[in-house]
Design an enzyme around this catalytic site. Structure first.
Site, mmCIF file in Angstrom:
data_model
loop_
_atom_site.group_PDB
_atom_site.id
_atom_site.type_symbol
_atom_site.label_atom_id
_atom_site.label_comp_id
_atom_site.label_asym_id
_atom_site.label_seq_id
_atom_site.Cartn_x
_atom_site.Cartn_y
_atom_site.Cartn_z
ATOM 1 N N HIS A 175 -1.307 1.439 -4.615
ATOM 2 C CA HIS A 175 -0.015 2.084 -4.828
ATOM 3 C C HIS A 175 -0.121 3.190 -5.882
ATOM 4 O O HIS A 175 0.661 4.141 -5.867
ATOM 5 C CB HIS A 175 1.030 1.072 -5.304
ATOM 6 C CG HIS A 175 1.379 0.031 -4.288
ATOM 7 N ND1 HIS A 175 0.638 -1.111 -4.100
ATOM 8 C CD2 HIS A 175 2.397 -0.029 -3.395
ATOM 9 C CE1 HIS A 175 1.187 -1.840 -3.145
ATOM 10 N NE2 HIS A 175 2.266 -1.209 -2.703
ATOM 11 N N ASP A 194 -0.428 0.944 6.348
ATOM 12 C CA ASP A 194 0.284 0.684 5.103
ATOM 13 C C ASP A 194 1.103 1.939 4.767
ATOM 14 O O ASP A 194 0.981 2.979 5.432
ATOM 15 C CB ASP A 194 -0.713 0.337 3.996
ATOM 16 C CG ASP A 194 -0.112 -0.576 2.936
ATOM 17 O OD1 ASP A 194 1.128 -0.656 2.843
ATOM 18 O OD2 ASP A 194 -0.880 -1.203 2.187
ATOM 19 N N ARG A 213 -0.741 -13.184 -4.378
ATOM 20 C CA ARG A 213 -0.250 -12.971 -3.009
ATOM 21 C C ARG A 213 -1.244 -13.537 -1.983
ATOM 22 O O ARG A 213 -0.879 -13.766 -0.828
ATOM 23 C CB ARG A 213 -0.041 -11.481 -2.739
ATOM 24 C CG ARG A 213 1.038 -10.837 -3.586
ATOM 25 C CD ARG A 213 1.001 -9.316 -3.466
ATOM 26 N NE ARG A 213 1.297 -8.858 -2.121
ATOM 27 C CZ ARG A 213 1.056 -7.616 -1.679
ATOM 28 N NH1 ARG A 213 0.485 -6.733 -2.508
ATOM 29 N NH2 ARG A 213 1.360 -7.277 -0.451
#
Length: 340
Positions: A180, A249, A137
Site C-alpha cells: 500500500h 489488487d 491476517r
C-alpha cells in the site's frame, strides 16, 4: 447493458446522482464497499438494494470482511477473530481449529450475503512470515496449516452460498514491506518460494477467484505479479491449472504505480491475464472513467456472474437456528479473548 472489468470504490452510504452515473459506465462491473459506506445494518441493506437495482445484469458487490483488523462491517455483525488466532489454536487443538475455521467462513459469509453483499475478498492464503501488512491476517507460518485451515474456511463460505477469493498470489507474507505504501521486492527464486505457493497450488480447484500481489519477484519477472503474464498465465493458469477468475489488487496502491498511470495499470493488468481490476479510491475511479470516455476495455459478464452470491440461508433462519447462534457466540468469544 454489458458489465466491464472495473470494481470501484464509492463515497457515502447512499447513491447520489453522480455516483449512479459513475456506476452506469460500461467499464464498471462491480463495487467494493468500505467502512466509509457503512453506518448501520439497515443502511447497508438499503445501499445494496440500490446497487442491485441499478443495472441489469446487476453489479457485483464486494467487501473485505476478513475479521480482526480487516472487518469493514462491525455494528450488527459478529466480531470475527483474525485468522492467526485459528492458526495458534491449530498448533494445540487442530480438530477444534479446523471446525472454528469452517464456522468463521460460514458465519462471515452468511451475515454478509444476508445484507446484499455478494463476495468478501477472502481468505488470505499468505504465510505469516514477517510481512507488516499481512501479519495476523494470515492463518499461520506453516503452509500445511494454512492449507488445512483455509480448506475448511472455504467449505464454510461455500455452504453459506458465497464464492471465494484467495490472496495474494504467489505469496506476500514472506516480505516485510507494505505494498500500500511502497514498491515491494521479494528477491527469492522459485525454489525458495515453494512454501508460499503451496496453499494456492493445493486449493486452486476450490477457489473461485485469486488476487495477485503487487510484489515484484525479479528472479521470475521484473513486473509485479498482478501485471505479469509469467505469473498469471504461465504459472497460475498453465503450471498450476487454475481455471477461475483473477482479480487485481487495488490499482491505486503505491506498489502498482511503477506500471504507469491508472489507465496504463488497468490495460497492463488485463493484458497480463487479470479478468477484473480494483480501483478503490473514488476520485481515482472518477478520473479513470473520464479518461475511458464511453468505452470499456472488455465485457466481463461471465466473470462477474460467476462471483454472485447465492445465499443458502435467509436472515430469519440465521437468527433462529441455534447452531448459528452458538457459532456467533464462539467466534465473538475468540475475537475478544487474549488467550487464543
Amino acid at each position: 447493458m454489458s458489465l466491464g472489468p472495473l470494481i470501484i470504490g464509492i463515497d457515502g452510504t447512499r447513491l447520489d446522482a453522480a455516483t449512479r452515473d459513475r456506476l452506469a459506465h460500461p467499464a464498471v462491473g462491480g463495487v467494493i464497499l468500505f467502512s466509509r459506506n457503512f453506518e448501520s445494518v439497515a443502511g447497508l441493506e438499503a445501499l445494496t438494494d440500490e446497487l442491485r437495482a441499478l443495472r441489469d445484469p446487476r453489479l457485483l458487490v464486494c467487501v473485505d470482511q476478513e475479521g480482526g483488523r480487516v472487518q469493514r462491517f462491525r455494528d450488527g455483525f459478529t466480531p470475527l477473530p483474525p485468522l492467526a488466532k485459528l492458526g495458534r489454536w491449530y498448533e494445540s487443538h487442530p480438530d477444534r481449529a479446523l471446525d472454528a475455521a469452517y464456522r468463521h467462513g460460514r458465519v462471515m459469509a452468511a451475515e454478509v450475503l444476508g445484507r446484499g453483499v455478494d463476495l468478501s475478498l477472502a481468505p488470505v492464503l499468505d504465510l505469516d512470515r514477517g510481512s507488516e501488512v499481512i501479519g495476523d491476517r494470515a492463518f499461520a507460518a506453516d503452509p500445511a496449516a494454512v492449507t488445512a485451515l483455509a480448506g475448511h474456511y472455504l467449505a464454510g463460505m461455500r455452504d453459506a452460498g458465497m464464492r471465494s477469493c484467495g490472496k495474494h498470489f504467489p505469496g506476500h507474507g514472506s516480505v516485510e514491506a507494505d505494498t500500500h505504501l511502497t514498491e515491494v521486492v521479494d528477491r527469492r527464486d522459485r525454489d525458495a518460494m515453494a512454501e508460499d505457493l503451496a496453499p494456492f497450488r493445493a486449493l486452486a480447484s476450490d477457489l473461485d477467484a485469486i488476487m495477485p500481489a503487487h510484489v515484484v519477484y525479479p528472479e521470475v519477472d521484473t513486473r509485479p505479479a498482478g501485471f505479469s503474464r509469467t505469473w498469471i498465465e504461465d504459472i497460475l493458469r498453465g503450471e498450476i491449472g487454475y481455471r477461475g477468475v483473477v482479480i487485481s489488487d487495488d490499482l491505486e496502491m503505491q506498489a502498482a504505480h511503477e506500471a504507469g498511470s491508472t489507465r496504463e495499470r488497468l490495460e497492463d493488468c488485463l493484458a497480463a491475464g487479470c479478468d477484473l481490476a480494483l480501483v478503490c479510491e473514488p476520485s481515482a475511479a472518477d478520473a479513470l472513467l473520464d479518461e475511458l470516455g464511453d468505452a470499456s476495455p472488455r465485457e466481463c459478464r461471465a466473470e462477474i456472474s460467476a462471483l454472485y452470491g447465492r445465499p443458502a440461508f435467509s436472515l430469519a433462519e440465521q437468527a433462529t437456528v441455534p447452531e448459528f447462534r452458538a457459532w456467533r457466540a464462539s467466534l465473538k468469544s475468540m475475537a475478544e479473548s487474549a488467550d487464543v
